[in-house]
Design a protein around this motif. Sequence first.
Motif, short mmCIF file in Angstrom:
data_model
loop_
_atom_site.label_atom_id
_atom_site.label_comp_id
_atom_site.label_asym_id
_atom_site.label_seq_id
_atom_site.Cartn_x
_atom_site.Cartn_y
_atom_site.Cartn_z
N HIS A 55 -6.38 0.09 6.37
CA HIS A 55 -6.18 -0.81 7.51
C HIS A 55 -4.72 -1.16 7.74
O HIS A 55 -3.83 -0.84 6.95
CB HIS A 55 -7.01 -2.09 7.30
CG HIS A 55 -6.55 -2.96 6.16
ND1 HIS A 55 -5.48 -3.81 6.25
CD2 HIS A 55 -7.02 -3.10 4.89
CE1 HIS A 55 -5.32 -4.46 5.12
NE2 HIS A 55 -6.24 -4.03 4.25
N GLY A 56 -4.48 -1.86 8.84
CA GLY A 56 -3.14 -2.28 9.21
C GLY A 56 -2.95 -3.78 9.07
O GLY A 56 -3.76 -4.49 8.48
N PHE A 57 -1.85 -4.27 9.62
CA PHE A 57 -1.50 -5.69 9.69
C PHE A 57 -1.93 -6.23 11.05
O PHE A 57 -1.75 -5.52 12.05
CB PHE A 57 0.01 -5.86 9.50
CG PHE A 57 0.52 -7.23 9.89
CD1 PHE A 57 0.51 -8.26 8.96
CD2 PHE A 57 0.98 -7.49 11.17
CE1 PHE A 57 0.98 -9.53 9.32
CE2 PHE A 57 1.44 -8.75 11.54
CZ PHE A 57 1.44 -9.77 10.60
N VAL A 123 -5.53 6.41 8.64
CA VAL A 123 -4.41 5.48 8.47
C VAL A 123 -4.04 4.87 9.80
O VAL A 123 -3.94 5.55 10.81
CB VAL A 123 -3.19 6.17 7.82
CG1 VAL A 123 -3.56 6.71 6.44
CG2 VAL A 123 -2.63 7.30 8.68
N GLN A 124 -3.83 3.55 9.77
CA GLN A 124 -3.40 2.82 10.95
C GLN A 124 -2.37 1.78 10.53
O GLN A 124 -2.55 1.10 9.52
CB GLN A 124 -4.59 2.13 11.64
CG GLN A 124 -4.27 1.54 13.02
CD GLN A 124 -3.95 0.04 13.00
OE1 GLN A 124 -4.05 -0.59 11.96
NE2 GLN A 124 -3.57 -0.51 14.14
N ASP A 125 -1.25 1.70 11.25
CA ASP A 125 -0.25 0.67 11.01
C ASP A 125 0.16 0.69 9.53
O ASP A 125 0.66 1.70 9.04
CB ASP A 125 -0.83 -0.69 11.45
CG ASP A 125 0.18 -1.81 11.50
OD1 ASP A 125 0.79 -2.01 12.55
OD2 ASP A 125 0.34 -2.50 10.47
N TYR A 126 -0.03 -0.39 8.77
CA TYR A 126 0.35 -0.41 7.36
C TYR A 126 -0.36 0.69 6.56
O TYR A 126 0.15 1.13 5.52
CB TYR A 126 -0.01 -1.76 6.74
CG TYR A 126 0.97 -2.88 6.98
CD1 TYR A 126 1.99 -2.78 7.93
CD2 TYR A 126 0.88 -4.06 6.25
CE1 TYR A 126 2.88 -3.82 8.15
CE2 TYR A 126 1.77 -5.11 6.45
CZ TYR A 126 2.76 -5.00 7.40
OH TYR A 126 3.64 -6.03 7.61
N GLY A 127 -1.50 1.11 7.02
CA GLY A 127 -2.22 2.16 6.31
C GLY A 127 -1.45 3.46 6.24
O GLY A 127 -1.63 4.25 5.30
N ALA A 128 -0.56 3.71 7.22
CA ALA A 128 0.19 4.96 7.23
C ALA A 128 1.18 5.04 6.07
O ALA A 128 1.15 6.01 5.30
CB ALA A 128 0.89 5.15 8.58
N ARG A 133 2.16 7.80 1.21
CA ARG A 133 2.63 7.80 -0.18
C ARG A 133 1.59 8.48 -1.08
O ARG A 133 1.95 9.26 -1.97
CB ARG A 133 2.88 6.36 -0.65
CG ARG A 133 4.25 5.78 -0.24
CD ARG A 133 4.32 4.31 -0.59
NE ARG A 133 5.67 3.75 -0.48
CZ ARG A 133 6.22 3.33 0.64
NH1 ARG A 133 5.53 3.41 1.78
NH2 ARG A 133 7.45 2.82 0.65
N LEU A 134 0.33 8.15 -0.88
CA LEU A 134 -0.72 8.78 -1.69
C LEU A 134 -0.75 10.29 -1.45
O LEU A 134 -0.86 11.07 -2.41
CB LEU A 134 -2.09 8.19 -1.33
CG LEU A 134 -2.32 6.70 -1.55
CD1 LEU A 134 -3.77 6.35 -1.22
CD2 LEU A 134 -1.99 6.28 -2.96
N ALA A 135 -0.68 10.70 -0.20
CA ALA A 135 -0.79 12.11 0.14
C ALA A 135 0.38 12.91 -0.42
O ALA A 135 0.19 14.02 -0.94
CB ALA A 135 -0.87 12.28 1.65
N GLN A 148 -4.04 6.87 13.45
CA GLN A 148 -4.23 6.04 14.65
C GLN A 148 -3.12 4.99 14.67
O GLN A 148 -3.16 4.01 13.94
CB GLN A 148 -5.61 5.36 14.62
CG GLN A 148 -5.97 4.67 15.93
CD GLN A 148 -5.82 3.17 15.85
OE1 GLN A 148 -6.55 2.50 15.12
NE2 GLN A 148 -4.87 2.63 16.61
N ASN A 149 -2.10 5.25 15.48
CA ASN A 149 -0.97 4.32 15.61
C ASN A 149 -0.40 3.96 14.24
O ASN A 149 -0.29 2.79 13.87
CB ASN A 149 -1.38 3.07 16.39
CG ASN A 149 -1.78 3.40 17.82
OD1 ASN A 149 -2.83 4.01 18.04
ND2 ASN A 149 -0.96 3.03 18.78
N GLY A 150 -0.05 5.01 13.51
CA GLY A 150 0.61 4.87 12.22
C GLY A 150 1.83 5.77 12.20
O GLY A 150 1.75 6.93 12.60
N ASN A 151 2.94 5.28 11.70
CA ASN A 151 4.21 5.97 11.93
C ASN A 151 4.75 6.71 10.72
O ASN A 151 4.58 6.29 9.58
CB ASN A 151 5.27 4.94 12.36
CG ASN A 151 6.49 5.61 12.93
OD1 ASN A 151 6.37 6.41 13.85
ND2 ASN A 151 7.65 5.32 12.40
N ALA A 152 5.42 7.85 11.00
CA ALA A 152 6.11 8.62 9.96
C ALA A 152 7.41 9.22 10.48
O ALA A 152 7.97 10.12 9.84
CB ALA A 152 5.20 9.72 9.44
#
Length: 310
Positions: A55-57, A123-128, A133-135, A148-152
């Motif tokens: 999840h995200g923030f 992954v979304q938001d904080y989930g990204a 990191r895990l991946a 979904q709206n998660g940044n790299a």
Amino acid sequence: MNTARIAASLAFALAAAAASAAPTDVSYHTVKVDGVNIFYREAGPKDAPTVLLLHGFPTSSQMFRNLIPQLADRYHVIAPDYPGFGQSDAPAVDQFVYSFDHLANVVDKFTTLVGASKYALYVQDYGAPIGFRLAAAHPERVSAIVVQNGNAYNEGIDNEFWAPFKVYWADKTEANAAKLTPFFELGATKWQYTHGARDASRISPDAWTLDQAYMDRPGNKDIQLELFYSYGSNPAHYPEWQAYFRKHQPPMLITWGKNDKIFPAAGAAPYLRDLPQAEVHMLDTGHFALEEDGQQIGKLMRTFLGRNVK
């Protein structure tokens, strides 16, 4: 009562009993990671491929409340709350290091404890930054990724929204922190759900009301401010994550709320530089796309996972 009615009643009762035991039923658990209770939602057959929802923030695993039943007939779905979020423990900032490195470490240990040795990521938001990191650390564990709206990529935070955050990352003072604390109040929490939505009247106010109730717990805003600062550590990892994408070519589905002011549409396109086979869907909604387009995202995920996760 005649025979036909008895048969019909029996059939109805059996169907109801089967439905009550269906694998789409969600159960709720906690597991202790380094002394911290981590809450998680779980559904689906435990011998099925696992989907890990991050999840995200400022929300929690509750953001997946409608998505989980769409996947759980076919997949083993797990959605944890990070420390400081939702139903998980929230140690004070002087008792726990609230950084993205530490949250990723906790989630990594969590997956081991719940037996998730291989999983698809959402992954979304904080989930990204947690999921990536895990991946990057365990590429062999990740079967596919849904973003979904998660940044790299730098393009995803090169907008006006991030300006005060970048000032705080460069100079962690009370004055700079004060410019960010309005994000912890109800108006900002509601804005994250409603801004960019096609029809805000179709987004349940329960979502932002619950998130704000968690946010308003004693000490929680201090926790969130620490994570705002720690978010500044993520751009330094972007080259590492992009190298992971290029080397391992994980199957990726991008379902992006294109009206998001936090992670705008500009953050979605760069994934294709490193993952040219990624499937991209730009949705006419905002930051929390599941609230308005959850059914569509669920269908896209079922098709995508069906092709890529065995």
